[in-house]
Design a protein around this motif. Structure first.
Motif, PDB file in Angstrom:
ATOM      1  N   ARG A  96     -63.531  59.151 -28.501  1.00 16.66           N
ATOM      2  CA  ARG A  96     -62.911  59.542 -27.224  1.00 16.66           C
ATOM      3  C   ARG A  96     -61.742  58.676 -26.787  1.00 16.66           C
ATOM      4  O   ARG A  96     -60.921  59.127 -25.984  1.00 16.66           O
ATOM      5  CB  ARG A  96     -63.978  59.516 -26.116  1.00 16.66           C
ATOM      6  CG  ARG A  96     -65.154  60.412 -26.362  1.00 16.66           C
ATOM      7  CD  ARG A  96     -66.220  60.225 -25.300  1.00 16.66           C
ATOM      8  NE  ARG A  96     -67.542  60.624 -25.790  1.00 16.66           N
ATOM      9  CZ  ARG A  96     -68.669  60.354 -25.177  1.00 16.66           C
ATOM     10  NH1 ARG A  96     -68.654  59.676 -24.035  1.00 16.66           N
ATOM     11  NH2 ARG A  96     -69.827  60.740 -25.710  1.00 16.66           N
ATOM     12  N   CYS A 254     -63.663  72.445 -19.557  1.00 11.95           N
ATOM     13  CA  CYS A 254     -64.024  72.727 -20.940  1.00 11.95           C
ATOM     14  C   CYS A 254     -65.533  72.556 -21.058  1.00 11.95           C
ATOM     15  O   CYS A 254     -66.197  72.145 -20.103  1.00 11.95           O
ATOM     16  CB  CYS A 254     -63.293  71.792 -21.900  1.00 11.95           C
ATOM     17  SG  CYS A 254     -63.666  70.047 -21.675  1.00 11.95           S
ATOM     18  N   GLN A 260     -63.862  65.470 -24.292  1.00 11.88           N
ATOM     19  CA  GLN A 260     -62.448  65.825 -24.356  1.00 11.88           C
ATOM     20  C   GLN A 260     -61.571  64.865 -23.558  1.00 11.88           C
ATOM     21  O   GLN A 260     -60.375  64.739 -23.829  1.00 11.88           O
ATOM     22  CB  GLN A 260     -62.256  67.243 -23.833  1.00 11.88           C
ATOM     23  CG  GLN A 260     -62.943  68.318 -24.669  1.00 11.88           C
ATOM     24  CD  GLN A 260     -62.408  68.394 -26.072  1.00 11.88           C
ATOM     25  OE1 GLN A 260     -61.205  68.294 -26.301  1.00 11.88           O
ATOM     26  NE2 GLN A 260     -63.300  68.559 -27.035  1.00 11.88           N
ATOM     27  N   ASP A 262     -60.332  65.182 -20.700  1.00  8.88           N
ATOM     28  CA  ASP A 262     -59.266  65.925 -20.026  1.00  8.88           C
ATOM     29  C   ASP A 262     -59.484  65.857 -18.524  1.00  8.88           C
ATOM     30  O   ASP A 262     -60.463  66.384 -18.006  1.00  8.88           O
ATOM     31  CB  ASP A 262     -59.262  67.377 -20.510  1.00  8.88           C
ATOM     32  CG  ASP A 262     -58.145  68.203 -19.880  1.00  8.88           C
ATOM     33  OD1 ASP A 262     -57.350  67.635 -19.094  1.00  8.88           O
ATOM     34  OD2 ASP A 262     -58.059  69.402 -20.178  1.00  8.88           O
TER      35      ASP A 262
END
Length: 270
Positions: A96, A254, A260, A262
């Motif tokens: 990550r 997501c 992710q 994000d």
């Protein structure tokens, strides 16, 4: 100290990879040879290397590195889930964190990773009723890594603390599996009442920098908490919350936001 037997490294892919990266690092930067040889290449296993690294970072005039290493070895031997979680945490950092380019980096250089593993030793001590020693490790962890996790807190596997600075996790907090949090996050209580008073963080949650999650509330699986938010109420699964106080502002973005990393979001109604 004896070198590890070849068959030990060969049956443990993560340990084999760590040793290969260690040998490459020594070849490229010989000045690190004493640290890497003592901490990895002379160790018999990942478990021994982990105990050694924790003890070397936390030892001081009040409690020696040797004493801490014996404690860490005892905990890791008695509870194999400690090393299993440490492996999952290491893989989480590698997967990550774009600043992480090897498995060697978290073990040697990332204080967020080392703080989590120190907490895991303290938590084992807490569960054994050895509270004073657990508190001492908590103190040293806070002093050395600026990460303050109460040893009674319950934390799952695959946790990544990015930058590992100014993290506070309270006594009755629960953190699920595969969670990511950035620096300056607080999972705290409200008021001065005793009892169950800290947040419960679900699986796969992403917590942005500077977020405050306060009280005995639940943050649902695969949700996101935006940077700088103050969360005072339960958060549903798979949403993004932001603001002071925080409110739902969008979807989770997501299926696995913590993986992710994000931190953008699609607002509700867009």
């Amino acid at each position: 100290m004896a070198q590890p037997r070849p068959q030990i490294a060969q049956c443990d892919p993560l340990w084999q990879q760590l040793r290969a990266e260690a040998e490459k690092a020594v070849a490229g930067e010989p000045i690190l040879g004493s640290i890497i040889h003592a901490g990895i290449l002379y160790q018999q296993s990942f478990e021994r290397a982990l105990a050694y690294r924790i003890s070397m970072k936390l030892g001081n005039a009040e409690i020696s590195a040797q004493a801490l290493r014996e404690i860490a070895d005892e905990a890791i031997t008695a509870d194999p889930s400690i090393a299993q979680a440490a492996r999952a945490d290491m893989q989480a950092v590698f997967d990550r964190d774009p600043a992480c380019h090897s498995l060697l980096q978290p073990l040697l250089f990332f204080k967020g990773y080392l703080a989590i593993q120190s907490y895991r030793i303290a938590h084992w001590l807490w569960d054994q009723g050895r509270h004073e020693l657990a508190y001492l490790i908590q103190l040293r962890m806070s002093e050395v890594f600026t990460v303050d996790i109460h040893p009674a807190a319950r934390i799952g596997r695959g946790l990544m603390i990015d930058h590992g600075h100014s993290i506070v996790i309270g006594e009755t907090a629960v953190v699920g599996d595969d969670v990511s949090m950035l620096h300056d996050v607080t999972l705290g209580g409200t008021g001065k009442h005793d009892g169950d008073r800290h947040p419960k963080i679900g699986n796969g949650v992403l917590i942005g920098a500077g977020a405050r999650v306060l009280g005995n509330i639940h943050v649902g699986d695969y949700s996101r908490i935006a940077a700088g938010s103050m969360v005072l109420k339960d958060v549903p699964d798979c949403v993004t919350v932001a603001g002071v106080p925080a409110k739902v502002v969008g979807t989770g973005g997501c299926s696995k936001p913590a993986s992710q990393m994000d931190q953008g979001f699609e607002a509700v109604g867009e």
